[in-house]
Design a protein around this motif. Sequence first.
Motif, PDB file in Angstrom:
ATOM      1  N   GLN A 129      77.573-101.013 -58.328  1.00  0.00           N
ATOM      2  CA  GLN A 129      77.165-101.481 -57.003  1.00  0.00           C
ATOM      3  C   GLN A 129      78.319-101.475 -56.005  1.00  0.00           C
ATOM      4  O   GLN A 129      79.488-101.668 -56.356  1.00  0.00           O
ATOM      5  CB  GLN A 129      76.551-102.872 -57.083  1.00  0.00           C
ATOM      6  CG  GLN A 129      77.377-103.926 -57.803  1.00  0.00           C
ATOM      7  CD  GLN A 129      76.614-105.252 -57.921  1.00  0.00           C
ATOM      8  OE1 GLN A 129      75.931-105.682 -56.982  1.00  0.00           O
ATOM      9  NE2 GLN A 129      76.722-105.892 -59.056  1.00  0.00           N
TER      10      GLN A 129
ATOM     11  N   TYR B 248      75.579-105.379 -65.480  1.00  0.00           N
ATOM     12  CA  TYR B 248      75.868-105.322 -64.042  1.00  0.00           C
ATOM     13  C   TYR B 248      77.368-105.169 -63.815  1.00  0.00           C
ATOM     14  O   TYR B 248      78.165-105.969 -64.334  1.00  0.00           O
ATOM     15  CB  TYR B 248      75.380-106.592 -63.348  1.00  0.00           C
ATOM     16  CG  TYR B 248      73.871-106.739 -63.322  1.00  0.00           C
ATOM     17  CD1 TYR B 248      73.143-106.439 -62.178  1.00  0.00           C
ATOM     18  CD2 TYR B 248      73.177-107.170 -64.447  1.00  0.00           C
ATOM     19  CE1 TYR B 248      71.757-106.575 -62.141  1.00  0.00           C
ATOM     20  CE2 TYR B 248      71.794-107.321 -64.429  1.00  0.00           C
ATOM     21  CZ  TYR B 248      71.086-107.016 -63.284  1.00  0.00           C
ATOM     22  OH  TYR B 248      69.727-107.137 -63.258  1.00  0.00           O
TER      23      TYR B 248
ATOM     24  N   LYS C  32      80.747-105.131 -61.325  1.00  0.00           N
ATOM     25  CA  LYS C  32      81.196-105.896 -60.165  1.00  0.00           C
ATOM     26  C   LYS C  32      81.490-104.945 -59.014  1.00  0.00           C
ATOM     27  O   LYS C  32      81.463-103.729 -59.168  1.00  0.00           O
ATOM     28  CB  LYS C  32      82.438-106.710 -60.528  1.00  0.00           C
ATOM     29  CG  LYS C  32      82.170-107.785 -61.569  1.00  0.00           C
ATOM     30  CD  LYS C  32      83.411-108.635 -61.814  1.00  0.00           C
ATOM     31  CE  LYS C  32      83.110-109.743 -62.812  1.00  0.00           C
ATOM     32  NZ  LYS C  32      84.297-110.613 -63.057  1.00  0.00           N
ATOM     33  N   LEU C  33      81.776-105.526 -57.870  1.00  0.00           N
ATOM     34  CA  LEU C  33      82.146-104.697 -56.719  1.00  0.00           C
ATOM     35  C   LEU C  33      83.407-103.903 -57.046  1.00  0.00           C
ATOM     36  O   LEU C  33      84.273-104.359 -57.796  1.00  0.00           O
ATOM     37  CB  LEU C  33      82.379-105.571 -55.493  1.00  0.00           C
ATOM     38  CG  LEU C  33      81.140-106.291 -54.935  1.00  0.00           C
ATOM     39  CD1 LEU C  33      81.537-107.162 -53.750  1.00  0.00           C
ATOM     40  CD2 LEU C  33      80.068-105.298 -54.511  1.00  0.00           C
TER      41      LEU C  33
ATOM     42  N   TRP D 187      70.752-103.845 -50.841  1.00  0.00           N
ATOM     43  CA  TRP D 187      70.268-105.028 -51.553  1.00  0.00           C
ATOM     44  C   TRP D 187      68.977-104.717 -52.312  1.00  0.00           C
ATOM     45  O   TRP D 187      68.038-104.136 -51.768  1.00  0.00           O
ATOM     46  CB  TRP D 187      70.030-106.180 -50.581  1.00  0.00           C
ATOM     47  CG  TRP D 187      69.499-107.395 -51.279  1.00  0.00           C
ATOM     48  CD1 TRP D 187      68.222-107.836 -51.290  1.00  0.00           C
ATOM     49  CD2 TRP D 187      70.233-108.298 -52.102  1.00  0.00           C
ATOM     50  NE1 TRP D 187      68.092-108.958 -52.057  1.00  0.00           N
ATOM     51  CE2 TRP D 187      69.317-109.270 -52.566  1.00  0.00           C
ATOM     52  CE3 TRP D 187      71.564-108.374 -52.486  1.00  0.00           C
ATOM     53  CZ2 TRP D 187      69.709-110.326 -53.402  1.00  0.00           C
ATOM     54  CZ3 TRP D 187      71.951-109.425 -53.315  1.00  0.00           C
ATOM     55  CH2 TRP D 187      71.030-110.384 -53.761  1.00  0.00           C
TER      56      TRP D 187
ATOM     57  N   HIS E  37      89.631-105.939 -53.583  1.00  0.00           N
ATOM     58  CA  HIS E  37      88.547-104.987 -53.366  1.00  0.00           C
ATOM     59  C   HIS E  37      89.118-103.586 -53.154  1.00  0.00           C
ATOM     60  O   HIS E  37      90.231-103.419 -52.654  1.00  0.00           O
ATOM     61  CB  HIS E  37      87.719-105.400 -52.147  1.00  0.00           C
ATOM     62  CG  HIS E  37      86.920-106.651 -52.364  1.00  0.00           C
ATOM     63  ND1 HIS E  37      87.417-107.906 -52.111  1.00  0.00           N
ATOM     64  CD2 HIS E  37      85.642-106.836 -52.816  1.00  0.00           C
ATOM     65  CE1 HIS E  37      86.496-108.810 -52.393  1.00  0.00           C
ATOM     66  NE2 HIS E  37      85.410-108.200 -52.822  1.00  0.00           N
TER      67      HIS E  37
ATOM     68  N   PRO F  80      76.928-108.932 -53.635  1.00  0.00           N
ATOM     69  CA  PRO F  80      76.411-108.266 -54.837  1.00  0.00           C
ATOM     70  C   PRO F  80      74.991-108.726 -55.150  1.00  0.00           C
ATOM     71  O   PRO F  80      74.575-109.820 -54.776  1.00  0.00           O
ATOM     72  CB  PRO F  80      77.395-108.707 -55.935  1.00  0.00           C
ATOM     73  CG  PRO F  80      78.606-109.182 -55.216  1.00  0.00           C
ATOM     74  CD  PRO F  80      78.139-109.726 -53.908  1.00  0.00           C
TER      75      PRO F  80
END
Length: 630
Positions: free
Chosen positions: A545, A560, A562-563, A528, A588, A550
Amino acid sequence: MASEKDCSVSCRNEASLFSWPWENLGTLKCLLYAPLVANALYAIYRGEIKNEAWCLHILILFGARGLVHQLWGSYSSMLFLNRNRRIDQKGLEFKQIDAEWHWDNFLILQFIAASFLCLSLPLSDFPIFDSRGFLWCLILHIGISEPLYYWLHRLLHSPAFFQHYHWLHHSSRVLHPFTAGHATFLEHLLLCVVVGIPTLGTIYIGYGSISLMYGYLLAFDFLQCLAHCNVEVFPSNLFDNFPLLKHIIRTPTYHSLHHTDMVTNFCLFMPFYDSLWKTTNAQSWELQREISSRKKSRVADFVFLAHVVDVISALHSPFVFRSFSSMPFTIKPFLFPMWPFTYLVMLVMWAKAKTFLFSLYYLRGKLHETWIVPRFGFQYFLPFATKGINNQIEDAILKADRLGVKVISLAALNKNESLNGGGTLFTTKHPNLRVRVVHGNTLTAAVILHEIPNDVDEVFLTGATSKLGRAIALYLARRKVKVLMLTLSAERFNKIQKEAPLDCQKHLVQVTKYQAAQHCKTWIIGKWTTPREQYWAPSGTHFHQFVVPPIIPFRRDCTYGKLAAMRLPDDVEGLGSCEYTMGRGVVHACHAGGVVHFLEGWKHHEVGAINVDQIDIVWEAALIHGLKPL
């Protein structure tokens, strides 16, 4: 008949009374309730609500009717309660959910009709209850509405009417309580007549009452939802002991056969009329017996063991609002009033709940399920909760092993290194497991690594000594990419550095402050990062990331990612809910990693540290099996 379901758009446009008058309004159709709401509020303000009580009755009644459909819809989607008694084992798909999005149009139609009727009826003179009214309503329903509906339904199945109207209702592949209202404007006009005969007839006979209005319409909706719920709720011995009920009650199984054999089982609620006119499906009661007595359902081949992120995201479950769960999760204002109740449910789950079935889909004819560990994200960081969480994960793994599941994949915090060593706790404790335990992080690392452009020669990595951070650092070092590894532990850094080939170790550099990356435009976030820490990134930085949840996209001059995620193959069936913030058909990467493990038939557990040599192998296998990067 199958070809008639796929009518062209031109048929729909040519058929009069097919579309709803307010179809172009979308969600603004709710404004049609506004005049009555305004009238009720004004009457309350003037202190004349007794004279305008009909406004409140109509608003309460139609709100209750919507609630009946919603509660049945929730029950129908609670796979953990009814999976063994589901009639059609397939899951709801996005296409059907979108088609039935405006299932409540018929409520608006009947709301408008009721509003106009009440202007001409002395509702204020009606008694609260009159038993004679219920008797007459029952007589009118059985004697007129039931046979009228039967013959109207048969008429709608004639070639002309089916091709232009009734195909829409039968286009729903899997029955659901909302499917009951999924029909054309013309069909619901006819249904208004069917519903109106018992209610208005009783009123004009002189035995109308307020409880009759509520009771008949709510019972009508209840029975409609019951028939479409796709769950057999009646025990078969009920009909063995009381054979007469076979002519009185339309069971979910009975109605489902009408959707598979459309020349049978036309009745509204009473199979008596199918018996009378010889249109009863011969399998009706044998199939009902088979489904209601079913002890076991099909065993899943693959299980993804997920967990809830927070209280609000728990409302993204398919059994809460299926329309909301079919879209990527975002925080909406209508969720906040439900927060207190959800919090209470969370406390109950925390105290005693077991892992339950969340959703399912089919891939290559194999059943894939998602199970939920009833623990919320913050609970994973409470030291005293560790043992209880691991016990629930262990119970889920052992249950999957007993059932014969081939692969169980652990989601996000369920495989946290500090919690259970990335799953090693369970495979060490139970060395004879037949089910393969997979953390899926090998594919997660592959997805992140393939997002990084080939011309990048330097990256900044937080969470550098974690399971994923270590694998990413070692892989990039082999590619001759300089990795600035943020960690305060020289010991952990040195251990990872020694794992790299001798000629690659120089590419791994320990840093202890974010300032060290103020000239690096590629950040990989595995821990984080606060907005203040993001401030050190230069303008134009892209943040990759793998941190859960997130990070907040604070910098407007940066981008940025995304996962890590992948899109499931095109041949997936029965998928109708989104996985947290992911788009439709996207899961995911750790979920996708478990799918690949299953499709490849690998016999090893994927737990603990990531094997860097396997990253490219898993990536290629994912692509071969039809999984796609975003």
